[in-house]
Design a protein around this motif. Structure first.
Motif, PDB file in Angstrom:
ATOM      1  N   ASN A  55      -8.407   1.536   6.055  1.00 24.98           N
ATOM      2  CA  ASN A  55      -7.690   0.256   6.042  1.00 24.98           C
ATOM      3  C   ASN A  55      -8.708  -0.878   6.114  1.00 24.98           C
ATOM      4  N   THR A  93      -9.186  -4.861   6.347  1.00 25.91           N
ATOM      5  CA  THR A  93      -8.629  -6.181   6.629  1.00 25.91           C
ATOM      6  C   THR A  93      -9.805  -7.088   6.948  1.00 25.91           C
ATOM      7  N   SER A 132      -7.910  -0.993  -0.256  1.00 25.84           N
ATOM      8  CA  SER A 132      -8.592  -2.131  -0.874  1.00 25.84           C
ATOM      9  C   SER A 132      -9.164  -1.704  -2.215  1.00 25.84           C
ATOM     10  N   PRO A 138       2.016  -0.341   4.928  1.00 29.93           N
ATOM     11  CA  PRO A 138       0.588  -0.278   5.271  1.00 29.93           C
ATOM     12  C   PRO A 138       0.126   1.174   5.315  1.00 29.93           C
TER      13      PRO A 138
END
Length: 485
Positions: A8, A10, A231, A261
């Motif tokens: 993940n 961010t 991503s 998510p």
């Protein structure tokens, strides 16, 4: 056993979750401001030599000076000087190339070594080592011999100094691929040497790969079904790296573009929240209590609501077996390191003790970090160590409570009331006052005006002063002020 890796991204944070059979086993977090330094190579300057500790502090350009112990020198240097005195190796102001082996943790600076090691997918190159080796996780003697012969052949043919260690991933890999890997590492080291000669002091010479790419190098193994990354940019970078160095992994990497998510697939966020709690529930009804201190971590095993079936000894044994499995997972997930004391429930049977230790060791064998456990002591405790190279999950995600300062407890409202009474007496005897204003939290003020009202009235009569009380919404329970009017 099905295994997946979820990534993940961010910005400026990257999180990697290792999933086994649908359960989160390990979490690695890297933030731009708190980026890990392990593996980075610096050109440093000795700022202080400590003969009493056989160590030195080295300035590598960080906020705090890093620590270098004599035992962390390369075997080549130790063999050349054959001395146990740090002053024979270093002096203040000396320039040297060092590598970070432990991130700064708490108030401690980074830990350094001069025994440089550069990892790749299949090998670790150690330019100052005296010999080569093979990962202990490769158990087949024939394969170990093949890998040793491959390394020796390459070094003799190309006159490469130092040594290589064949990593677990090198098992059954073709010699041509291993040769290519060793050539890459040797050329990388030559470029680092060239940079170190031109670089200024207290600067970074070589930085390790970002977390997403390190995942392919360090965490990927045979059996991992998917590596999902949310991503697109990170996905393309990982594919580019894999095509060059680990082409067999390319088909496993997947760009996740779902609406949910990526961490919600296996409820990773919930597991992270649970990993920050002191108490961990066991399926049987028992529970564990984790207490992390500066010097060690303690784990207490309790039967809780589990009453078992046959007898007490069997109940205790089953609880301890389940605890052994859960503890090993929690150590990985929370990234707890250093000294760890486990207080299993006391067992009478030596066979039960043996089986619990075997279960603990078996589950710890899955851990990437090096661990070592002892026998059950006379007090029923198991001492173990786990190598720590970065901050624990709690230290990355949390900070000490601003109310209690990290103690985890607050003084009761009654204790604060009594402290206020003592402070009033102290102030009145020291100064000539007619009136006093007490500022305190709402809980304390409520107790002063209710349960402690009689004591407050007696204090006013005894000291012959007027005492006013006022609640302050922003004060925590332990905060109060006695103001002279």
């Amino acid at each position: 056993m099905s295994e997946e890796i979820l990534i993940n991204v961010t910005p400026p944070e990257t999180r990697v979750a290792v999933i086994e059979n649908g359960v989160l086993q390990e979490l690695i977090i890297e933030r731009l401001r708190q980026k890990g330094l392990v593996g980075n190579i610096y050109k440093g300057e000795v700022c202080r030599v400590l003969p009493g500790m056989q160590a030195a502090f080295v300035d590598i350009g960080l906020e705090r000076a890093a620590f270098l112990h004599l035992s962390d020198f390369s075997s080549q240097e130790l063999a050349e000087k054959a001395s146990e005195n740090i002053e024979h190796y270093l002096k203040e102001g000396q320039k040297l190339v060092v590598q970070v082996t432990k991130d700064p943790i708490g108030n401690k600076g980074a830990r350094l070594t001069t025994d440089i090691s550069i990892p790749s997918r299949y090998q670790v190159y150690m330019p100052y080592a005296g010999n080569s080796g093979v990962s202990q996780r490769i158990e087949c003697e024939a394969e170990r011999g093949r890998l040793r012969a491959c390394i020796e052949s390459y070094q003799q043919k190309h006159s490469v100094p130092g040594g290589f260690i064949a990593r677990t991933a090198a098992e059954c890999v073709e010699e041509a691929i291993l040769y290519s890997d060793m050539t890459f590492l040797h050329k990388l080291w030559e470029s680092i040497l060239e940079k170190s000669q031109k670089a200024k002091v207290k600067t970074l010479i070589h930085e390790d790969l970002p977390l997403s790419v390190r995942t392919l190098r360090d965490l990927y193994k045979e059996g991992i079904e998917k590596i999902r990354v949310d991503s697109k940019e990170t996905y393309l970078r990982m594919v580019e790296f894999a095509e060059t160095f680990v082409p067999e992994v390319v088909t496993v990497i997947e760009h996740y573009s779902g609406e949910r998510p990526v961490f919600d697939i296996y409820n990773v966020e919930d597991e992270i929240s649970k990993a920050l709690d002191r108490k961990v529930k066991l399926k049987s009804g028992g529970h564990l209590v984790f207490d992390q201190t500066e010097s060690m971590t303690t784990v207490d095993v309790n039967t809780g609501g589990y009453v078992g079936g046959r007898n007490l000894e069997e109940t205790i044994f089953k609880t301890n077996l389940e605890a052994a499995q859960t503890i090993s997972r929690q150590l990985r997930l929370r990234n707890l390191g250093g000294i760890i004391i486990i207080d299993f429930i006391d067992m009478q049977s030596d066979e039960h003790k043996k089986q619990v230790l075997q279960a603990l060791q078996r589950n710890l064998d899955k851990d990437h970090a090096k661990t070592k456990i002892t026998e059950v002591s006379a007090l029923g405790l198991v001492e173990m160590t786990r190598k720590r190279t970065r901050e624990s999950l709690e230290h990355i995600l949390c900070e000490p409570c601003s109310t209690c300062g990290g103690r985890g407890v607050l003084k009761t409202a009654e204790s604060i009331c009594l402290e206020i009474f003592r402070e009033i007496i102290r102030v009145v005897r020291q100064y000539s006052v007619q009136q006093i204003l007490v500022l305190a939290s709402e809980q304390v003020v409520e107790m002063l005006l209710d349960e402690e009202a009689d004591m407050l009235a007696e204090l006013e009569m005894f000291l012959k002063v007027a005492i006013k009380i006022r609640a302050e919404a922003e004060y925590n329970q332990e905060h109060y002020d006695v103001v002279l009017l």
